[in-house]
Design an enzyme around this catalytic site. Structure first.
Site, PDB file in Angstrom:
ATOM      1  N   ASP A 134       0.823  -1.207   0.000  1.00 56.79           N
ATOM      2  CA  ASP A 134       0.000   0.000   0.000  1.00 56.79           C
ATOM      3  C   ASP A 134       0.864   1.268   0.000  1.00 56.79           C
ATOM      4  O   ASP A 134       0.591   2.212  -0.738  1.00 56.79           O
ATOM      5  CB  ASP A 134      -0.938  -0.036   1.212  1.00 56.79           C
ATOM      6  CG  ASP A 134      -1.935   1.107   1.194  1.00 56.79           C
ATOM      7  OD1 ASP A 134      -1.573   2.215   1.632  1.00 56.79           O
ATOM      8  OD2 ASP A 134      -3.071   0.903   0.735  1.00 56.79           O
ATOM      9  N   TRP A 166      -5.613   1.591  -0.567  1.00 55.69           N
ATOM     10  CA  TRP A 166      -5.442   0.676  -1.711  1.00 55.69           C
ATOM     11  C   TRP A 166      -5.637  -0.763  -1.279  1.00 55.69           C
ATOM     12  O   TRP A 166      -6.173  -1.585  -2.015  1.00 55.69           O
ATOM     13  CB  TRP A 166      -4.076   0.895  -2.366  1.00 55.69           C
ATOM     14  CG  TRP A 166      -3.868   2.332  -2.715  1.00 55.69           C
ATOM     15  CD1 TRP A 166      -2.953   3.183  -2.182  1.00 55.69           C
ATOM     16  CD2 TRP A 166      -4.639   3.127  -3.643  1.00 55.69           C
ATOM     17  NE1 TRP A 166      -3.096   4.445  -2.722  1.00 55.69           N
ATOM     18  CE2 TRP A 166      -4.109   4.440  -3.611  1.00 55.69           C
ATOM     19  CE3 TRP A 166      -5.710   2.850  -4.496  1.00 55.69           C
ATOM     20  CZ2 TRP A 166      -4.634   5.477  -4.408  1.00 55.69           C
ATOM     21  CZ3 TRP A 166      -6.223   3.873  -5.276  1.00 55.69           C
ATOM     22  CH2 TRP A 166      -5.689   5.170  -5.235  1.00 55.69           C
ATOM     23  N   ASP A 167      -5.185  -1.074  -0.077  1.00 53.07           N
ATOM     24  CA  ASP A 167      -5.432  -2.414   0.457  1.00 53.07           C
ATOM     25  C   ASP A 167      -6.924  -2.662   0.650  1.00 53.07           C
ATOM     26  O   ASP A 167      -7.429  -3.747   0.350  1.00 53.07           O
ATOM     27  CB  ASP A 167      -4.749  -2.566   1.828  1.00 53.07           C
ATOM     28  CG  ASP A 167      -3.286  -2.958   1.713  1.00 53.07           C
ATOM     29  OD1 ASP A 167      -2.854  -3.402   0.635  1.00 53.07           O
ATOM     30  OD2 ASP A 167      -2.571  -2.819   2.727  1.00 53.07           O
ATOM     31  N   VAL A 168      -7.612  -1.676   1.187  1.00 54.16           N
ATOM     32  CA  VAL A 168      -9.050  -1.825   1.424  1.00 54.16           C
ATOM     33  C   VAL A 168      -9.779  -2.045   0.102  1.00 54.16           C
ATOM     34  O   VAL A 168     -10.581  -2.983  -0.041  1.00 54.16           O
ATOM     35  CB  VAL A 168      -9.596  -0.588   2.171  1.00 54.16           C
ATOM     36  CG1 VAL A 168     -11.119  -0.591   2.180  1.00 54.16           C
ATOM     37  CG2 VAL A 168      -9.043  -0.545   3.601  1.00 54.16           C
ATOM     38  N   GLY A 171      -8.991  -5.530  -1.265  1.00 57.20           N
ATOM     39  CA  GLY A 171      -9.695  -6.586  -0.546  1.00 57.20           C
ATOM     40  C   GLY A 171     -11.124  -6.741  -1.031  1.00 57.20           C
ATOM     41  O   GLY A 171     -11.641  -7.862  -1.161  1.00 57.20           O
TER      42      GLY A 171
END
Lengths: 414, 414
Positions: A134, A166-168, A171
């Site tokens: 991220d 960006w991770d969220v 996911g």
């Protein structure tokens, strides 16, 4: 939590935010999600924030409602067991979600030899296989260089998001992709591998939001604007009691409401002719933003947050106070069991606290109690028995040989 | 783009980011997505960034691959047509996605009278129905008060994300929810209403990431740390040529790689005993972050970005340069047609530029060309004919009466 996806079984080899969030979203929709970790835990097992015991509140937060299996993934026998779990029968099973480099025998091709309709969702950093997280993806996105006030910036003072956005997003792309791939399998019988690159999620979003086009077509990109909205009116203002509020006027209705609620309608309306802009358009309000703010700022500065809240209540003004995490948790009723999103859970090794379920209400699938995260290895023996049919002595032998492990001490510490 | 969901039809009444992104994700997975707007366009039709013509690059970016229908939604006859489109037959149809207040006859109960298995996904601001947008939700989240450098903050200088991260997350929750609800309908025949509150998405994520637990269990929350990682090592550094790089060491492997690549292994290793921390742990590296940075900073400051890139190539160091939008678009090969994510498209009314497809590669569903956004009303006549069976004269009458409209001038301006 609900039971919508109760017939799905997903096996996760994961760490950090994106893949665990994708899997947890499925678990909170009722799927059986088995996270398989190496003995002692994955690389995210002790990430901050942590409880006094050392157990990770972060890990617990991203692995709620899953089952945990701990196996010696560095040994062939451990990997064979993991493969057997991942490929175990069941119409809704045979789905693997991972963001880790594939271990020998656990790549898509190997799993497919054991189960032809295998679905694997695989998150990588960059499309070429190089590492990205991220933080590096965000650095490349352009956003840190337009975050924060302009005056303090000279192109050399990037400000990172604290939220791993960006991770969220990734996911949740993974949870969407999983359901799309499983839908395809239900219709055709065919599994597949789905690959998502974290960097591509960033690139897609920069494009979707118009920033790629702005550079290519207009030869420019938006400058840092502090907390001002780009192309409309919105800014933060200080209150008399040391708080800050965000006030926004995206629509003509919100714009008129702001004038009415502050008693500034006439003064605001006079700005249009004076500045030669049409304040009924977003672009006009953006052009006039400093003049608008010069009128709104003293109004806010003369009032406490409570007085502003009273003045804006029911007015149609679009606004909200800034608050820190402690105020959110301790004083915002939305962050309490008054909101069905939250439940008090007992998280083994950590304690009793508020945990969110799924931020979606399905009328055909009632909300079930939010389940805590497992202890590492909590379901090792159950899963080996249920899915692989191993006997108690066989499972005991795996423990003795250091191939499988049950839960560590409840404290969760090393 | 691919064809995975080619048998789905979704009707969207939407504006801004979240709902349009959710619908576009479905469209890029092959679903037929019909966005119905009022004549003249929705409240987001002219949002910035815009092209020289005034047409919105933002709107085009978030509505790619959809069909556009323009109807007089302020008139009963316009709403009747919208209802007929939303409830038209088809096993994969009867799905509505909206973030707008329901118009008379277009709420879930009304649609259900025309089609019993209706699925409606409805995004609201707060659960109690009050308004909230990304900016107000973000203000309440706690994140702006821990974003940016500590020294400049006194609890009164919040810094907002420029990325509308809550909208993005919500859009992807909606796409996940849509597929979960449609899966349920396929199995049971039952439709349902799914409600998502933007504020709940924020609250869920603050909880999932451990910040609620940190406050409740530890009585604290993380402070602003600039670009430092919380609980591990990561920071931005200036280069000799005025650039910035983000360098991170989450894992022991990355930590050792950083020492090797910079020639600082011995100096870094000496910090552990001197400071009394274990640098092989994330917490130890976090505690020693200033001392680590004091060694790494001069190494970076003595080298250009290109020299750093050479030194880190193949080293296992986790790092990346900061870049602005223009550099991303003009110089990063990931943001070009060398990346299958991107295609050059001709966007009517705007021009030719790079547009991203779906950041997911499905092995069983080949990537199709990225399709542009429609002109407002581009598919009005087609949809009225195809789905409602209206004759050309009947459609002509609707135009004459101001109930339906075809595309505006290609420039897209008012």
């Amino acid at each position: 939590m609900n039971d919508l996806l109760a017939d799905l079984r997903i096996v996760e080899f994961s760490a950090f935010v994106a893949a665990p969030l994708g899997g947890m979203t499925m678990a909170q929709l009722g799927a059986e999600v088995i996270r398989i970790d190496p003995l002692g835990g994955g690389i995210d097992h002790y990430r901050w924030p942590v409880a006094e015991s050392g157990a990770s509140i972060y890990w617990a937060g991203l692995n709620k409602a899953k089952r945990s299996v701990a196996l010696a993934l560095d040994r062939p026998e451990g990997r064979e067991l993991a493969k057997a779990i991942a490929t175990a029968p069941g119409a809704g099973a045979g789905i693997v979600l991972t963001n880790l480099p594939p271990l020998p025998g656990l790549d898509y091709a190997s799993l497919k030899t054991a189960r032809d309709d295998m679905i694997m969702l695989r998150l990588i950093g960059n499309r070429d296989g190089s590492a990205a997280v991220d933080y590096t993806v965000n650095a490349a996105s352009g956003f840190p260089l337009v975050t924060g006030p302009q005056s303090e910036k000279g192109g050399t003072a990037p400000i990172n998001n604290v939220l791993p956005a960006w991770d969220v997003a990734t996911g949740l792309y993974l949870s969407t992709a999983l359901l799309a791939a499983e839908r395809h399998r239900t219709r055709t019988g065919a599994g597949q591998e789905v690959v998502a690159a974290l960097a591509d999620v960033m690139l897609a979003m920069v494009g979707h939001l118009g920033y790629v086009g702005d550079v290519q077509l207009n030869g420019r990109s938006r400058p840092p604007l502090g907390n001002d909205l780009y192309g409309s009116f919105g800014r933060d203002f200080a209150t008399a009691d040391g708080r800050r509020v965000m006030i926004i006027a995206l629509t003509p209705r919100q714009w008129r409401a702001l004038g009415r609620a502050t008693g500034l309608s006439d003064a605001l309306a006079a700005l249009g002719p004076r500045l030669g802009v049409d304040l009924d358009t977003e672009a006009g309000r953006f052009d006039a933003r400093d003049a608008i703010a010069a009128l709104v700022a003293p109004w806010c500065a003369a009032r406490t947050l409570a007085e502003i809240a009273t003045a804006f209540a029911g007015s149609g003004v679009l606004w909200g106070p800034f608050q820190d995490f402690a105020t959110l948790v301790n004083h915002d009723p939305r962050c309490s069991t008054a909101n069905p999103l939250f439940a008090e859970i007992d998280q083994p090794g950590i304690g009793r606290y508020l945990a969110p379920g799924l931020p979606l209400d399905f009328s055909a699938a009632p909300r079930r109690p939010t389940r805590p995260a497992p202890l590492l290895g909590e379901h090792t023996d159950q899963v080996l028995a249920e899915l692989l049919g191993l006997s108690a002595p066989a499972i005991g032998r795996l423990h003795d040989c250091g191939i499988a492990a049950g839960p560590a001490t409840p404290s969760g510490t090393r």
